[in-house]
Structure formats: C-alpha cells, structure tokens
Design a protein around this motif. Structure first.
Motif, mmCIF file in Angstrom:
data_model
loop_
_atom_site.group_PDB
_atom_site.id
_atom_site.type_symbol
_atom_site.label_atom_id
_atom_site.label_comp_id
_atom_site.label_asym_id
_atom_site.label_seq_id
_atom_site.Cartn_x
_atom_site.Cartn_y
_atom_site.Cartn_z
ATOM 1 N N TYR A 124 -39.494 -45.482 32.091
ATOM 2 C CA TYR A 124 -39.906 -46.018 30.796
ATOM 3 C C TYR A 124 -40.283 -47.496 30.866
ATOM 4 C CZ TYR A 124 -38.290 -41.588 29.055
ATOM 5 O OH TYR A 124 -38.137 -40.237 28.838
ATOM 6 N N ASN A 143 -40.642 -51.653 26.143
ATOM 7 C CA ASN A 143 -40.468 -50.753 27.283
ATOM 8 C C ASN A 143 -39.079 -50.898 27.892
ATOM 9 O OD1 ASN A 143 -43.081 -49.965 26.858
ATOM 10 N ND2 ASN A 143 -43.940 -51.032 28.616
ATOM 11 N N GLU A 161 -36.433 -49.332 25.572
ATOM 12 C CA GLU A 161 -36.461 -47.876 25.656
ATOM 13 C C GLU A 161 -35.809 -47.409 26.958
ATOM 14 O OE1 GLU A 161 -39.521 -44.059 25.336
ATOM 15 O OE2 GLU A 161 -40.301 -46.106 25.221
ATOM 16 N N ARG A 189 -32.404 -45.015 27.448
ATOM 17 C CA ARG A 189 -32.399 -43.819 28.303
ATOM 18 C C ARG A 189 -31.292 -43.892 29.349
ATOM 19 N NH1 ARG A 189 -35.404 -39.895 25.799
ATOM 20 N NH2 ARG A 189 -37.237 -40.886 24.849
#
Length: 384
Positions: free
Chosen positions: A305, A343, A346, A350
């Motif tokens: 990501y 980015n 994110e 995750r």
C-alpha cells in the motif's frame, strides 16, 4: 460496521421462518422471511450479500456461525410487543454499553481493521455518539479537570505516574518542586480516579484536556513541558504511551506557544522517504506481535500500500525502529505531500490489522502516526 455485522449474522443462518406465523412477522426482520421466491419476485428483502457489500466493501464474504433461538417463541414475543411510537427517542442509546459513572469495566479494545480505513479523517454520527458516551462515563471530578488549565496539567501528570508505590511517592514529592504544591495535590487527588480509566481511555482524556492546556500562558506552558519531560524520564525508560502523549501534545500546543512557522512541503516523491516508511511499518509490525512469522506477515500486509515501484522496503530489526527512530521518521514524512501520507497511513492500518484486530498498544501508536500525518482517526468503536 455495526449494521454489516448484524447482516452477517443474519446471512449465516438465513432468515426463513419455519413457522405458521411467518407471514405475519416477516416485515419486521432484516432478511427475507418467506424463503426463496422464484427469481426473487416475491422476496421481502434484497439479497443479504448485496446489502453487506453496499455498506462494507471490505467484507470477505464469510459468515460466522450463530446459535439459533426457537423461532416460534421469538415470533410470538415480537407480535405481542406494543407498537413503538414514531416519535424519536429522547436520547440515543450508547453505542458501547459503558459501566455507569466510569470506564473501568471496558473490555480490551478489539476492532476490525476493515472498519478503520473508510473512517480516516471522517468521523460519523456513530463515532460522535461513542465519544459523547465515553466522555460522560468519566467521573465528574475527571471531567471537570479537563476544563481547567491547572487541573488539566495535573490530569496529564496523573496519567504518567508509576504503578510502583515507592516510585509514585518519589514522583509526587518531586512534582511539588517542579510545579507547585497545588498541582501536586491535584495530581494525588486525580490519580485514584484516573488509574482505572487509563487502561482504555488515556488518549481520549489527553484530547479532552488539550483545549484547557491551550489557555496556559507561554511561561506556564514551558514549565508544563519541562515537567512533562522530567516525569516521562523519571523512571529511566520511555514507554510507548509516553512517546505518543508527548508527540500529540507538542504537535497540538507547541506551535501556539513557540510561534513556529507551519512546515513547508519538502518531499514530492516517496523514494527519499522509503527508509522512514520502513521504520514506521517495522515498528508497527513488532508492536503487533513477538512471533517472527507474524511480524513478517504483518509487515508484508502493509508494504504494497506504500506503492513503492520495486516493493523494496526492508523489515528492520527491533533495535533500528525504536521510539527515537520513529520520531525522526514521522517528522520527515510529515513534510511530504498528502498522497504519500495517505499511502503510509493505509499501509499502517493494514499492518496492525493483519491479524484481524487492533489492540490497545497498536491503536495508540497508530493514532500518533495519524496525528502527525494530519489525518486523525475517529474513535475505534469496539464490535463483537
């Protein structure tokens, strides 16, 4: 997310009623109560799967097992209930059932990771109700402390007192010298009420105290900052929460009192920041687990990501992603354009959500990262 969870439970067992009373009650259910109709022409509801994906695109398509109740008894109970008034209730029920007057009974924070990403920087009415209920669950003495500049300082200091009795007594004695006897007494008064809350709600308490701390004079803030630094270092170790607390307070208050200029964007591409991203993701992966296989799995869950062209982001050993390294890395990434920050954030979500849940230590570090990157995370609403 709550509605998605309810629909998943319904989808696990279906909602067809094996009862002669089904036709009278099916309109009150969330799913089709009359079984499969030809080409869905007579279905009372749209397909469960379509409705879940419409509100929860990250749903993995799996239904958890659910214990069934006797449907005849359930239907009769529903039919015998008086009709509710169409008037809206005076209060919303709490999103989370908080114990009366305190937060000490909270279960450990466990949150489905897929519920976090859609809400980054976008609190919903559900989050606002959750925050209101959380605030109201605090003892009145704690709530009032968040509204007074002197008491707000004492509240922050109380969150940092040692659990060891001897060390705590030493800290309280020194606090009277570092600040004032009045603040020292307020810290001692707040400590018994703050201690049980702090297990699950220390960052919310800090956030509630920020407006009052903004009312300090410049000299009072300097004294507060010096005392905060001393208290953090008084036990000769810096814990994750202490790092997060200091990061948040400095970010929100220092610019006001130090008259610093807003940071200027310096990074327009990710390449020079890859080492910094490696530090942040490695730290998060190692907070999540001590098992090397789980650490590697969590780290690799987040790397894609970042959108690094060659994917060359190394998992760093623990001694290369400590708090000092995290601090330096975040300070650099804070100077990047918004897309790079997005980015990285994110990727962080995750990583901590690789095992399906977000625990308290992960949540605290994730909040510090998000706060530094100008994208605050709404409350993590616990779900079964």
């Amino acid at each position: 997310a709550g509605l998605s969870g309810a629909l998943q439970k319904i989808g696990a067992v279906g909602s067809q009623l094996e009862s002669g009373l089904a036709a009278d009650a099916c309109h009150m259910f969330f799913g089709n109560g009359l079984g499969n109709s030809l080409f869905s022409m007579f279905a009372t509801h749209p397909p469960i799967e379509e409705r879940i994906r419409a509100i929860d695109p990250a749903w993995d398509g799996k239904f958890a097992r659910v214990k069934l109740a006797d449907t005849d008894d359930a239907v009769r109970e529903l039919l015998q209930r008086p009709r509710a008034s169409s008037k809206a209730p005076a209060h919303f029920p709490p999103v989370i059932p908080f114990p009366a007057g305190q937060a000490a009974g909270f279960a450990p924070t466990v949150v489905r990771a897929q519920a976090v990403l859609p809400n980054l920087g976008k609190p919903t009415p559900m989050h606002l109700r959750y925050a209101e209920q959380l605030r109201d669950s605090f003892p009145e003495n704690v709530q009032s402390a968040t509204r007074d500049p002197l008491a707000a300082q004492a509240l922050v200091f109380a969150l940092l007192l040692s659990d060891d009795g001897a060390m705590r007594d030493k800290q309280l004695q020194e606090l009277a010298k570092q600040t004032s006897p009045a603040i020292r007494e307020k810290v001692a008064t707040l400590r018994p009420e703050v201690a049980p809350i702090a297990v699950q709600a220390r960052l919310p308490l800090v956030n509630l105290a920020l407006p009052a701390l903004r009312s300090l004079r410049a000299d009072e803030f300097r004294q507060f900052s010096r005392t905060l630094q001393w208290l953090i270092e008084s036990d000769e170790q810096v814990e994750l929460f202490e790092f997060v607390l200091q990061k948040i307070i400095r970010r929100h208050l220092a610019p006001q009192f130090e008259k610093s200029r807003p940071p200027v964007v310096q990074f327009y591409t990710l390449k020079p920041l890859v080492p910094d991203c490696a530090v942040v993701l490695s730290a998060l992966a190692r907070v999540s687990s001590a098992d090397p296989a789980e650490v590697a799995k969590a780290f690799q869950s987040g790397v894609p990501y970042l959108r690094v062209p060659d994917g060359g982001v190394p998992l760093l050993p623990r001694d290369e992603c400590g708090l000092a390294e995290i601090d330096a890395a975040l300070n650099r990434v804070a100077l990047a354009v918004p897309q790079i920050k997005k980015n990285l954030l994110e990727a962080c979500v995750r990583v901590v959500g690789a095992d399906g849940v977000i625990q308290e230590r992960e949540a605290e570090l994730l909040r510090a990262i998000a706060d530094t990157l100008d994208c605050p995370i709404p409350p993590f609403v616990t779900m079964e």
